[in-house]
Design a protein around this motif. Structure first.
Motif, PDB file in Angstrom:
ATOM      1  N   VAL A 168       0.835  -1.199   0.000  1.00  0.00           N
ATOM      2  CA  VAL A 168       0.000   0.000   0.000  1.00  0.00           C
ATOM      3  C   VAL A 168       0.871   1.249   0.000  1.00  0.00           C
ATOM      4  CG1 VAL A 168      -1.937  -1.123   1.165  1.00  0.00           C
ATOM      5  CG2 VAL A 168      -0.144  -0.017   2.531  1.00  0.00           C
ATOM      6  N   ASP A 169       0.278   2.350  -0.428  1.00  0.00           N
ATOM      7  CA  ASP A 169       1.005   3.621  -0.475  1.00  0.00           C
ATOM      8  C   ASP A 169       1.058   4.307   0.889  1.00  0.00           C
ATOM      9  OD1 ASP A 169       1.456   3.796  -3.441  1.00  0.00           O
ATOM     10  OD2 ASP A 169      -0.736   3.689  -3.424  1.00  0.00           O
ATOM     11  N   ILE A 170       0.023   4.090   1.690  1.00  0.00           N
ATOM     12  CA  ILE A 170      -0.081   4.787   2.973  1.00  0.00           C
ATOM     13  C   ILE A 170      -0.548   3.811   4.040  1.00  0.00           C
ATOM     14  CG2 ILE A 170      -1.374   6.540   4.272  1.00  0.00           C
ATOM     15  CD1 ILE A 170      -1.627   8.095   1.628  1.00  0.00           C
ATOM     16  N   VAL A 171       0.087   3.865   5.203  1.00  0.00           N
ATOM     17  CA  VAL A 171      -0.405   3.177   6.400  1.00  0.00           C
ATOM     18  C   VAL A 171      -0.649   4.227   7.474  1.00  0.00           C
ATOM     19  CG1 VAL A 171       0.057   1.485   8.213  1.00  0.00           C
ATOM     20  CG2 VAL A 171       0.884   1.062   5.888  1.00  0.00           C
ATOM     21  N   LEU A 172      -1.850   4.250   8.037  1.00  0.00           N
ATOM     22  CA  LEU A 172      -2.158   5.126   9.164  1.00  0.00           C
ATOM     23  C   LEU A 172      -2.086   4.297  10.440  1.00  0.00           C
ATOM     24  CD1 LEU A 172      -5.214   7.225   7.895  1.00  0.00           C
ATOM     25  CD2 LEU A 172      -2.777   7.532   7.432  1.00  0.00           C
ATOM     26  N   ASP A 173      -1.218   4.704  11.361  1.00  0.00           N
ATOM     27  CA  ASP A 173      -0.987   3.875  12.550  1.00  0.00           C
ATOM     28  C   ASP A 173      -1.107   4.665  13.849  1.00  0.00           C
ATOM     29  OD1 ASP A 173      -0.241   1.862  14.332  1.00  0.00           O
ATOM     30  OD2 ASP A 173       1.858   2.496  14.219  1.00  0.00           O
ATOM     31  N   PRO A 174      -2.185   4.415  14.631  1.00  0.00           N
ATOM     32  CA  PRO A 174      -2.281   4.972  15.964  1.00  0.00           C
ATOM     33  C   PRO A 174      -1.970   3.936  17.050  1.00  0.00           C
ATOM     34  CG  PRO A 174      -4.440   4.251  15.292  1.00  0.00           C
ATOM     35  CD  PRO A 174      -3.467   3.824  14.196  1.00  0.00           C
ATOM     36  N   VAL A 175      -1.466   2.756  16.648  1.00  0.00           N
ATOM     37  CA  VAL A 175      -1.328   1.631  17.577  1.00  0.00           C
ATOM     38  C   VAL A 175       0.064   1.570  18.182  1.00  0.00           C
ATOM     39  CG1 VAL A 175      -1.477  -0.879  17.838  1.00  0.00           C
ATOM     40  CG2 VAL A 175      -3.106   0.330  16.359  1.00  0.00           C
ATOM     41  N   GLY A 176       1.100   1.513  17.321  1.00  0.00           N
ATOM     42  CA  GLY A 176       2.470   1.482  17.806  1.00  0.00           C
ATOM     43  C   GLY A 176       3.018   0.084  17.981  1.00  0.00           C
ATOM     44  N   GLY A 177       4.233   0.002  18.512  1.00  0.00           N
ATOM     45  CA  GLY A 177       4.855  -1.273  18.823  1.00  0.00           C
ATOM     46  C   GLY A 177       5.051  -2.175  17.621  1.00  0.00           C
ATOM     47  N   PRO A 178       4.840  -3.487  17.787  1.00  0.00           N
ATOM     48  CA  PRO A 178       5.033  -4.440  16.696  1.00  0.00           C
ATOM     49  C   PRO A 178       4.173  -4.135  15.466  1.00  0.00           C
ATOM     50  CG  PRO A 178       4.838  -5.591  18.793  1.00  0.00           C
ATOM     51  CD  PRO A 178       4.495  -4.162  19.064  1.00  0.00           C
ATOM     52  N   THR A 179       2.985  -3.581  15.671  1.00  0.00           N
ATOM     53  CA  THR A 179       2.124  -3.220  14.533  1.00  0.00           C
ATOM     54  C   THR A 179       2.809  -2.163  13.675  1.00  0.00           C
ATOM     55  OG1 THR A 179       0.100  -3.759  15.734  1.00  0.00           O
ATOM     56  CG2 THR A 179      -0.106  -2.236  13.869  1.00  0.00           C
ATOM     57  N   ARG A 180       3.396  -1.173  14.317  1.00  0.00           N
ATOM     58  CA  ARG A 180       4.085  -0.114  13.580  1.00  0.00           C
ATOM     59  C   ARG A 180       5.281  -0.665  12.817  1.00  0.00           C
ATOM     60  NH1 ARG A 180       4.330   4.834  17.096  1.00  0.00           N
ATOM     61  NH2 ARG A 180       2.156   4.701  16.425  1.00  0.00           N
ATOM     62  N   LEU A 181       6.054  -1.498  13.470  1.00  0.00           N
ATOM     63  CA  LEU A 181       7.238  -2.058  12.838  1.00  0.00           C
ATOM     64  C   LEU A 181       6.865  -2.904  11.630  1.00  0.00           C
ATOM     65  CD1 LEU A 181      10.298  -2.019  13.275  1.00  0.00           C
ATOM     66  CD2 LEU A 181      10.050  -4.116  14.603  1.00  0.00           C
ATOM     67  N   ALA A 182       5.821  -3.750  11.772  1.00  0.00           N
ATOM     68  CA  ALA A 182       5.397  -4.611  10.670  1.00  0.00           C
ATOM     69  C   ALA A 182       4.794  -3.820   9.520  1.00  0.00           C
ATOM     70  CB  ALA A 182       4.389  -5.639  11.184  1.00  0.00           C
ATOM     71  N   ASP A 185       6.644  -3.365   6.275  1.00  0.00           N
ATOM     72  CA  ASP A 185       6.750  -4.507   5.364  1.00  0.00           C
ATOM     73  C   ASP A 185       5.624  -4.568   4.344  1.00  0.00           C
ATOM     74  OD1 ASP A 185       9.067  -5.365   6.624  1.00  0.00           O
ATOM     75  OD2 ASP A 185       7.968  -6.600   8.075  1.00  0.00           O
ATOM     76  N   VAL A 186       4.616  -3.713   4.474  1.00  0.00           N
ATOM     77  CA  VAL A 186       3.521  -3.720   3.496  1.00  0.00           C
ATOM     78  C   VAL A 186       3.510  -2.450   2.650  1.00  0.00           C
ATOM     79  CG1 VAL A 186       2.090  -5.226   4.930  1.00  0.00           C
ATOM     80  CG2 VAL A 186       1.817  -2.738   5.115  1.00  0.00           C
ATOM     81  N   LEU A 187       4.597  -1.673   2.677  1.00  0.00           N
ATOM     82  CA  LEU A 187       4.647  -0.446   1.900  1.00  0.00           C
ATOM     83  C   LEU A 187       5.077  -0.709   0.458  1.00  0.00           C
ATOM     84  CD1 LEU A 187       6.301   2.189   4.292  1.00  0.00           C
ATOM     85  CD2 LEU A 187       3.879   1.960   3.686  1.00  0.00           C
ATOM     86  N   ALA A 188       4.366  -0.113  -0.471  1.00  0.00           N
ATOM     87  CA  ALA A 188       4.798  -0.065  -1.864  1.00  0.00           C
ATOM     88  C   ALA A 188       5.970   0.916  -1.971  1.00  0.00           C
ATOM     89  CB  ALA A 188       3.641   0.394  -2.752  1.00  0.00           C
ATOM     90  N   PRO A 189       6.685   0.954  -3.093  1.00  0.00           N
ATOM     91  CA  PRO A 189       7.754   1.933  -3.255  1.00  0.00           C
ATOM     92  C   PRO A 189       7.260   3.360  -2.994  1.00  0.00           C
ATOM     93  CG  PRO A 189       7.886   0.305  -4.989  1.00  0.00           C
ATOM     94  CD  PRO A 189       6.621   0.024  -4.247  1.00  0.00           C
ATOM     95  N   PHE A 190       8.020   4.106  -2.209  1.00  0.00           N
ATOM     96  CA  PHE A 190       7.704   5.463  -1.769  1.00  0.00           C
ATOM     97  C   PHE A 190       6.475   5.503  -0.857  1.00  0.00           C
ATOM     98  CE2 PHE A 190       9.797   6.053  -5.967  1.00  0.00           C
ATOM     99  CZ  PHE A 190      11.003   6.536  -5.477  1.00  0.00           C
ATOM    100  N   GLY A 191       6.160   4.375  -0.235  1.00  0.00           N
ATOM    101  CA  GLY A 191       5.052   4.325   0.707  1.00  0.00           C
ATOM    102  C   GLY A 191       5.382   5.037   2.007  1.00  0.00           C
ATOM    103  N   ARG A 192       4.317   5.463   2.719  1.00  0.00           N
ATOM    104  CA  ARG A 192       4.476   6.260   3.934  1.00  0.00           C
ATOM    105  C   ARG A 192       3.722   5.617   5.094  1.00  0.00           C
ATOM    106  NH1 ARG A 192       2.726   7.728  -1.026  1.00  0.00           N
ATOM    107  NH2 ARG A 192       1.116   9.238  -0.427  1.00  0.00           N
ATOM    108  N   VAL A 193       4.409   5.435   6.218  1.00  0.00           N
ATOM    109  CA  VAL A 193       3.751   5.091   7.475  1.00  0.00           C
ATOM    110  C   VAL A 193       3.529   6.400   8.226  1.00  0.00           C
ATOM    111  CG1 VAL A 193       3.930   3.937   9.704  1.00  0.00           C
ATOM    112  CG2 VAL A 193       4.723   2.777   7.637  1.00  0.00           C
TER     113      VAL A 193
END
Length: 285
Positions: A168-182, A185-193
């Motif tokens: 995916v191009d974008i991941v929105l993360d309010p969780v943190g920890g292992p979820t944030r780190l993982a 691994d699902v970012l497309a090129p130039f993807g943003r967490v």
């Protein structure tokens, strides 16, 4: 809740929690209303309270962070200032969403997550996916227009399969920890967490920069309190745009629980247990 738990540091003296309110203006500025323009006593408004104070019958808000309801009811407005502005800001400001982008939203059944899914669509997203903590929350979240909603454990493989391995191009993360780190691994090129919370209260991550560079990845963040302090003019562009989308019907805030102000502690217990869905509001009797 995170303010009460001390996640943002110890308060200075006595404080009142609550960062968003709706209601009618009963007074303006200094005696005589000096220093405030564009607002009038009796106006129905929504406000973001960067210093708290919302758990009260009367609240004081900076005029720069007070907005007309614009067709929203007071009940919906009371659930809108923080949730909608954050969802819009993290998508348009931090993640720089572009038409056709694919988006993954963690905590997809929460107040910000459910609003962000709809806002992403309104801003041109090509596909929107979500993760949640339980199958029951997945069933609830699907009503907000997700292509698919996955239980968070094992989401990496599920997202890769859903996107044909691209990510995916974008991941929105309010969780943190292992979820944030993982999530990297699902970012497309130039993807943003895009980080906008720390709900799971894990210790902070120490991320290797080389992995970001070598895999064309970006880490960005959104904090509405920092924006209110350092660039309130920019925040004032986010809030009206998101509120207008809600007033038009393009975004729906799903208020699932309503508590009397004196029962605020019960609302916090539900939030802290992770049993909440959608948005809860406090009502002044």
């Amino acid at each position: 809740m995170q303010h009460r738990l001390g996640d943002f540091g110890q308060p200075e003296g006595e404080t009142v929690t609550g960062l968003e309110v709706s209601g009618q203006i009963v007074g303006l500025g200094e005696p005589g209303g000096g220093g405030v323009s564009g607002l009038a006593v009796g106006d129905a408004v929504v406000a973001y309270l960067s210093d708290g104070g919302g758990y009260a019958e009367y609240a004081v808000a900076p005029a720069s962070l007070v907005f007309p309801l614009g067709g929203l009811g007071l009940r919906t407005g009371g659930a809108a200032a923080l949730v909608l502005t954050t969802a819009y800001g993290v998508l348009a400001g931090a993640a720089r969403i572009a038409p056709g982008d694919t988006v993954l939203i963690h905590a997809a059944a929460g107040g910000v997550g459910s609003a962000a899914a709809q806002l992403a669509r309104a801003l041109g997203a090509g596909a929107v996916y979500g993760t949640v903590s339980t199958p029951e929350k997945a069933e609830y979240a699907r009503r907000f227009g997700y292509e698919a909603v996955f239980v968070r454990e094992g989401f990496v493989d599920a997202v890769r399969e859903a996107t044909g391995g691209r990510g995916v191009d974008i991941v929105l993360d309010p969780v943190g920890g292992p979820t944030r780190l993982a999530s990297f691994d699902v970012l497309a090129p130039f993807g943003r967490v895009a980080v906008y919370g720390e709900a799971a209260r894990h210790p902070d991550l120490h991320l290797p920069v080389l992995a970001l560079w070598k895999n064309n990845r970006t880490l960005t963040g959104y904090n509405i309190g920092d924006l209110a302090r350092r660039d309130p003019a920019l925040l004032r562009t986010h809030a009206p745009r998101s509120l207008s989308l809600a007033a038009s019907g393009a975004v729906r805030i799903d208020i699932t629980d309503e508590y009397l102000l004196e029962n605020a502690a019960e609302a916090h217990r539900v939030l802290q247990a992770g049993a909440n869905r959608g948005k809860a509001v406090l009502k002044v009797s």
